[in-house]
Design a protein around this motif. Structure first.
Motif, PDB file in Angstrom:
ATOM      1  N   LYS A  23       1.007  -1.348   0.026  1.00  7.11           N
ATOM      2  CA  LYS A  23      -0.135   0.193  -0.220  1.00  7.11           C
ATOM      3  C   LYS A  23       0.865   1.183   0.657  1.00  7.11           C
ATOM      4  O   LYS A  23       2.202   1.329   0.929  1.00  7.11           O
ATOM      5  CB  LYS A  23      -1.228  -0.173   1.026  1.00  7.11           C
ATOM      6  N   ASN A  38      -4.843   5.731  -0.243  1.00  6.95           N
ATOM      7  CA  ASN A  38      -4.303   5.071  -0.135  1.00  6.95           C
ATOM      8  C   ASN A  38      -4.528   3.851  -0.734  1.00  6.95           C
ATOM      9  O   ASN A  38      -5.497   3.201  -1.105  1.00  6.95           O
ATOM     10  CB  ASN A  38      -4.252   4.449   1.288  1.00  6.95           C
ATOM     11  N   THR A  40      -3.624   0.108  -3.751  1.00 12.89           N
ATOM     12  CA  THR A  40      -2.321  -0.719  -3.706  1.00 12.89           C
ATOM     13  C   THR A  40      -2.219  -1.092  -4.993  1.00 12.89           C
ATOM     14  O   THR A  40      -1.980  -0.258  -6.398  1.00 12.89           O
ATOM     15  CB  THR A  40      -3.542  -2.204  -3.578  1.00 12.89           C
TER      16      THR A  40
END
Length: 333
Positions: A23, A38, A40
């Motif tokens: 992340k 936030n 991936t």
């Protein structure tokens, strides 16, 4: 988290390489305001550079969308779908009922983000049957009669769910959230135990409703009316999605009481919970003079619930699950 054995092409290494999903924060400007999201990312285990994986961009778009809606308190696509199920209404009729353009809901379901004003209207419709009825009446002429009648009927039925206090609704919502399957009989007994534990641990009732000493144990009549159609089956209906989120208004002390009850008494089925209540003084006192199968609507006095659970708390210490389990084990034996 390392994706063992997962390979993809790294444009820096110029070969297939293992990667790790991580992340990281990104900053985006939306409508002249900066937001931190936030997301991936896939990082090559050999060179440490980010890799482009199939489907990852779509996942990032979804992550940003969800976080932006949370930042701005904007309803989600799932909320809108839930609203349609609750009121048994289609996309175009819902748009018109709420005073929007006919294709507005269709656009929202396709991913367009509602304005704050329209989002607030959708939230109000989701949380208040009275508000939904008001909007339906205001825009009746714009909607086909079949769609209008179906939605009005659903809203009217939902209003009966609000015949109990807000606190009771919050508690029921939390019980639904914690347990996968709840029958009406099980719910009634859990509410009774929650009330008792609230007296024992917080020195006050959890909710204002009084229960009655029915043949099958303590019963809150208003709650019985809400779920009577399910009989001995698990409570499962799209309408009860309207409860979701109400549990967030509980205090930490209140949530702790419910957690204790659900994690202990909630391990048993309705009939076993009924058996426990039949061994307790509050129900027995209210049933005094009644044969086993004779119906009664005698109230189980709150002072009797308070006295009983306060006394048992001193003996078992209900502030811990171990104490509650010891109490249950002893009473069943």
């Amino acid at each position: 988290m390392k994706e063992k054995g997962r390979l993809d092409f790294c444009t820096v290494c110029r070969k297939e390489a293992e990667y790790t999903l991580k992340k990281r924060d990104i900053i985006k400007t939306i409508k002249n305001r900066e937001y931190t999201f936030n997301i991936t990312v896939a990082v090559c285990n050999e060179c440490g550079e980010e890799m482009s994986l199939p489907g990852l961009i779509d996942k990032n778009i979804q992550e940003v969308d969800e976080q932006y809606r949370t930042y701005e308190c904007i309803v989600s696509v799932e909320d809108i779908e839930k609203l349609m199920k609750i009121y048994k209404i289609g996309k175009a009729p819902l748009s018109l009922a709420l005073g929007f353009g006919e294709v507005t809901i269709t656009r929202y379901l396709s991913g367009q983000i509602p304005s704050k004003e329209y989002s607030d209207i959708l939230r109000m419709a989701l949380s208040s049957p009275a508000f939904m009825k008001k909007k339906l009446h205001e825009n009746k002429e714009k909607i086909a009669s079949a769609a209008y009648n179906k939605a009005i009927e659903a809203a009217t039925q939902l209003e009966t769910l609000f015949s109990v206090s807000d606190k009771m609704l919050r508690v029921i919502s939390y019980v639904f959230k914690k347990l996968e399957e709840v029958t009406p009989l099980m719910l009634q007994k859990l509410l009774y135990f929650i009330q008792g534990m609230s007296y024992a641990l917080n020195k006050k009732p959890m909710f204002c409703e009084n229960c009655q000493a029915w043949v099958h144990g303590p019963v809150y009549p208003e709650v019985y009316d809400m779920f009577r159609n399910f009989k001995y089956n698990p409570i499962e209906d799209a309408r009860f999605a309207i409860f979701e989120g109400r549990e967030e208004e509980l205090t930490g002390d209140e949530s702790k009481v419910i957690d204790l009850v659900v994690n202990t008494f909630g391990e048993y089925g309705g009939k076993m919970l009924e058996r426990i209540t039949h061994e307790e003084a509050p129900w027995k006192l209210a049933r005094k003079g009644y044969a086993d199968n004779i119906p009664s609507s005698e109230p189980i006095l709150m002072e009797n619930i308070e006295a009983y659970y306060t006394e048992k708390n001193e003996e078992y210490d209900f502030s811990s699950e171990d104490g509650l389990r010891s109490y249950i084990r002893d009473i069943l034996q």
